[in-house]
Design an enzyme around this catalytic site. Structure first.
Site, PDB file in Angstrom:
ATOM      1  N   GLY A 169       2.439   2.362  10.768  1.00 34.63           N
ATOM      2  CA  GLY A 169       3.356   3.484  10.611  1.00 34.63           C
ATOM      3  C   GLY A 169       4.069   3.883  11.892  1.00 34.63           C
ATOM      4  O   GLY A 169       4.691   4.939  11.965  1.00 34.63           O
ATOM      5  N   SER A 226       3.481  -2.030  10.301  1.00 30.52           N
ATOM      6  CA  SER A 226       4.927  -2.057  10.529  1.00 30.52           C
ATOM      7  C   SER A 226       5.596  -3.376  10.131  1.00 30.52           C
ATOM      8  O   SER A 226       6.560  -3.803  10.766  1.00 30.52           O
ATOM      9  CB  SER A 226       5.249  -1.700  11.990  1.00 30.52           C
ATOM     10  OG  SER A 226       4.854  -0.363  12.265  1.00 30.52           O
ATOM     11  N   GLU A 271      -5.282  -4.967  10.600  1.00 37.25           N
ATOM     12  CA  GLU A 271      -4.246  -3.953  10.803  1.00 37.25           C
ATOM     13  C   GLU A 271      -4.530  -3.195  12.095  1.00 37.25           C
ATOM     14  O   GLU A 271      -5.329  -2.251  12.096  1.00 37.25           O
ATOM     15  CB  GLU A 271      -4.250  -2.955   9.642  1.00 37.25           C
ATOM     16  CG  GLU A 271      -3.952  -3.570   8.301  1.00 37.25           C
ATOM     17  CD  GLU A 271      -3.443  -2.512   7.323  1.00 37.25           C
ATOM     18  OE1 GLU A 271      -2.289  -2.636   6.892  1.00 37.25           O
ATOM     19  OE2 GLU A 271      -4.175  -1.561   7.032  1.00 37.25           O
ATOM     20  N   GLY A 289       2.881  -1.057   4.283  1.00 34.48           N
ATOM     21  CA  GLY A 289       2.856   0.359   3.947  1.00 34.48           C
ATOM     22  C   GLY A 289       4.254   0.867   3.663  1.00 34.48           C
ATOM     23  O   GLY A 289       4.805   0.696   2.572  1.00 34.48           O
ATOM     24  N   GLY A 290       4.867   1.490   4.666  1.00 36.43           N
ATOM     25  CA  GLY A 290       6.174   2.139   4.503  1.00 36.43           C
ATOM     26  C   GLY A 290       7.213   1.286   3.792  1.00 36.43           C
ATOM     27  O   GLY A 290       7.910   1.764   2.883  1.00 36.43           O
ATOM     28  N   HIS A 301      -9.521   1.208   4.846  1.00 34.66           N
ATOM     29  CA  HIS A 301      -8.218   1.338   5.506  1.00 34.66           C
ATOM     30  C   HIS A 301      -8.386   2.268   6.707  1.00 34.66           C
ATOM     31  O   HIS A 301      -9.177   3.217   6.667  1.00 34.66           O
ATOM     32  CB  HIS A 301      -7.184   1.901   4.523  1.00 34.66           C
ATOM     33  CG  HIS A 301      -5.813   1.929   5.100  1.00 34.66           C
ATOM     34  ND1 HIS A 301      -5.386   2.926   5.945  1.00 34.66           N
ATOM     35  CD2 HIS A 301      -4.778   1.051   4.994  1.00 34.66           C
ATOM     36  CE1 HIS A 301      -4.149   2.658   6.330  1.00 34.66           C
ATOM     37  NE2 HIS A 301      -3.756   1.531   5.767  1.00 34.66           N
ATOM     38  N   GLU A 313      -6.777   4.681   7.809  1.00 40.54           N
ATOM     39  CA  GLU A 313      -6.618   6.124   7.532  1.00 40.54           C
ATOM     40  C   GLU A 313      -7.896   6.697   6.927  1.00 40.54           C
ATOM     41  O   GLU A 313      -8.267   7.838   7.210  1.00 40.54           O
ATOM     42  CB  GLU A 313      -5.393   6.349   6.632  1.00 40.54           C
ATOM     43  CG  GLU A 313      -4.095   6.170   7.424  1.00 40.54           C
ATOM     44  CD  GLU A 313      -2.911   5.650   6.639  1.00 40.54           C
ATOM     45  OE1 GLU A 313      -2.922   5.727   5.401  1.00 40.54           O
ATOM     46  OE2 GLU A 313      -1.968   5.143   7.287  1.00 40.54           O
ATOM     47  N   ASN A 315       0.874  -1.186   0.000  1.00 43.04           N
ATOM     48  CA  ASN A 315       0.000   0.000   0.000  1.00 43.04           C
ATOM     49  C   ASN A 315       0.907   1.230   0.000  1.00 43.04           C
ATOM     50  O   ASN A 315       1.479   1.580   1.022  1.00 43.04           O
ATOM     51  CB  ASN A 315      -0.890  -0.042   1.247  1.00 43.04           C
ATOM     52  CG  ASN A 315      -1.672   1.243   1.449  1.00 43.04           C
ATOM     53  OD1 ASN A 315      -1.791   2.059   0.539  1.00 43.04           O
ATOM     54  ND2 ASN A 315      -2.219   1.413   2.653  1.00 43.04           N
ATOM     55  N   TRP A 316       1.013   1.872  -1.151  1.00 42.86           N
ATOM     56  CA  TRP A 316       1.944   3.001  -1.286  1.00 42.86           C
ATOM     57  C   TRP A 316       1.395   4.263  -0.625  1.00 42.86           C
ATOM     58  O   TRP A 316       2.125   5.263  -0.523  1.00 42.86           O
ATOM     59  CB  TRP A 316       2.242   3.264  -2.759  1.00 42.86           C
ATOM     60  CG  TRP A 316       2.968   2.155  -3.472  1.00 42.86           C
ATOM     61  CD1 TRP A 316       3.358   0.934  -2.946  1.00 42.86           C
ATOM     62  CD2 TRP A 316       3.399   2.145  -4.839  1.00 42.86           C
ATOM     63  NE1 TRP A 316       3.991   0.190  -3.912  1.00 42.86           N
ATOM     64  CE2 TRP A 316       4.037   0.903  -5.082  1.00 42.86           C
ATOM     65  CE3 TRP A 316       3.304   3.059  -5.891  1.00 42.86           C
ATOM     66  CZ2 TRP A 316       4.574   0.560  -6.328  1.00 42.86           C
ATOM     67  CZ3 TRP A 316       3.840   2.720  -7.132  1.00 42.86           C
ATOM     68  CH2 TRP A 316       4.468   1.482  -7.339  1.00 42.86           C
ATOM     69  N   LYS A 317       0.112   4.238  -0.237  1.00 45.14           N
ATOM     70  CA  LYS A 317      -0.533   5.436   0.346  1.00 45.14           C
ATOM     71  C   LYS A 317      -0.335   6.627  -0.602  1.00 45.14           C
ATOM     72  O   LYS A 317      -0.379   6.433  -1.817  1.00 45.14           O
ATOM     73  CB  LYS A 317       0.006   5.689   1.753  1.00 45.14           C
ATOM     74  CG  LYS A 317      -0.090   4.430   2.627  1.00 45.14           C
ATOM     75  CD  LYS A 317       0.088   4.668   4.082  1.00 45.14           C
ATOM     76  CE  LYS A 317      -0.031   3.348   4.822  1.00 45.14           C
ATOM     77  NZ  LYS A 317       0.034   3.496   6.269  1.00 45.14           N
TER      78      LYS A 317
HETATM   79  P1  PGA Z   1       2.884   0.402   7.650  1.00 41.39           P
HETATM   80  O1  PGA Z   1       1.402   0.596   7.024  1.00 41.39           O
HETATM   81  O2  PGA Z   1       3.428  -0.868   7.064  1.00 41.39           O
HETATM   82  O3  PGA Z   1       3.634   1.610   7.207  1.00 41.39           O
HETATM   83  O4  PGA Z   1       2.712   0.315   9.132  1.00 41.39           O
HETATM   84  C1  PGA Z   1       0.538  -0.484   6.828  1.00 41.39           C
HETATM   85  C2  PGA Z   1      -0.764  -0.014   6.224  1.00 41.39           C
HETATM   86  O5  PGA Z   1      -1.259   1.063   6.598  1.00 41.39           O
HETATM   87  O6  PGA Z   1      -1.354  -0.693   5.357  1.00 41.39           O
END
Ligand code: PGA
Length: 248
Positions: free
Chosen positions: A174, A211, A168, A232-233, A98, A100, A10-12
């Protein structure tokens, strides 16, 4: 039957330009051949980059996903993106709910359910994201929160639909604070039990997110009910992302 593994990036709202997005996609596609056949790869870039990322992925084995979709098919909904549009530029999956989106954009369980149904209507596989906040975990309400998110998100959805669930925990996203393998397994077993009550025996994939990095992936992915990762990251670096896939 053994479930396949799915490693999704997930590149956000990253990277900052088309060139970087295409470069990242090409690097992931280039390394994908070295990943075992039982692992599927999925990249989920921002909407403006989808078409070019699809081209960069070529005819290889990396799937493409959207980060969000409208509940509507088309029309006067400025700023929205329809599932059919995602599909027409080559997406196979779409994230729904998600954390967010839930926290920053006020998406309710009911709205997330509508998005899941819209995705299926438009020929996409929804990746339904669920997970508790730190306060909810400390209050002992993790399972109740997750159950309500599953209830709302999967309303009217059949077991055969092919939905993917991503657990998640919000406190792990994050933050660098990954869930322990036991915490992840407990939540995944709860989700699998919930799905089995609803649908009977199910091949639904349940991904862990929060994470995930190359150095913690193996332990998480070796848990019996963890079928993959939503990254994500660490998905913004092709080497790191492929290393997570190689650990599954
Ligand atoms: P993260 O994000 O790996 O940066 O914690 C995961 C996500 O939000 O899908």
């Amino acid at each position: 039957m053994a479930r396949r593994k799915l490693i999704a990036g997930n590149w956000k709202m990253n990277p900052g330009s088309l060139d970087e997005a295409v470069g990242l996609a090409a690097a992931v596609a280039g390394g994908a051949a070295s990943i075992g056949e039982s692992v599927d790869l999925l990249v989920i870039p921002p909407a403006p980059f989808l078409g070019a990322v699809k081209q960069a992925l070529g005819a290889g084995r990396v799937w493409l996903g959207g980060q969000n979709l409208s509940t509507e098919s088309r029309g006067a909904f400025t700023g929205e993106v329809a599932g059919a549009m995602l599909r027409s530029v080559g997406a196979s999956h779409v994230l729904c709910g998600h954390s967010e989106r839930r926290q920053l954009f006020g998406e309710s369980n009911e709205l997330v359910g509508k998005k899941v149904r819209a995705a299926l209507r438009d020929g996409l596989l929804p990746v339904l994201c669920v997970g508790e906040t730190l306060a909810e975990r400390e209050a002992g309400t993790t399972n109740a929160v997750v159950a309500a998110q599953l209830e709302g998100g999967l309303e009217g959805v059949a077991g055969e639909a092919g939905v993917v669930v991503a657990y998640e925990p919000v406190w792990a996203i994050g933050t660098g604070k990954v869930a322990t393998p036991e915490q992840a397994q407990d939540a995944h077993a709860f989700i699998r039990g919930w799905l089995a009550e609803r649908w009977g025996e199910t091949a639904t994939l349940i991904l862990y997110g929060g994470s995930v990095k190359a150095d913690n992936a193996r332990e998480l992915l070796s848990q019996p009910d963890v079928d993959g990762a939503l990254v994500g990251g660490a998905s913004l670096d092709a080497k790191g992302f492929l290393a997570i896939a190689a650990a599954s």
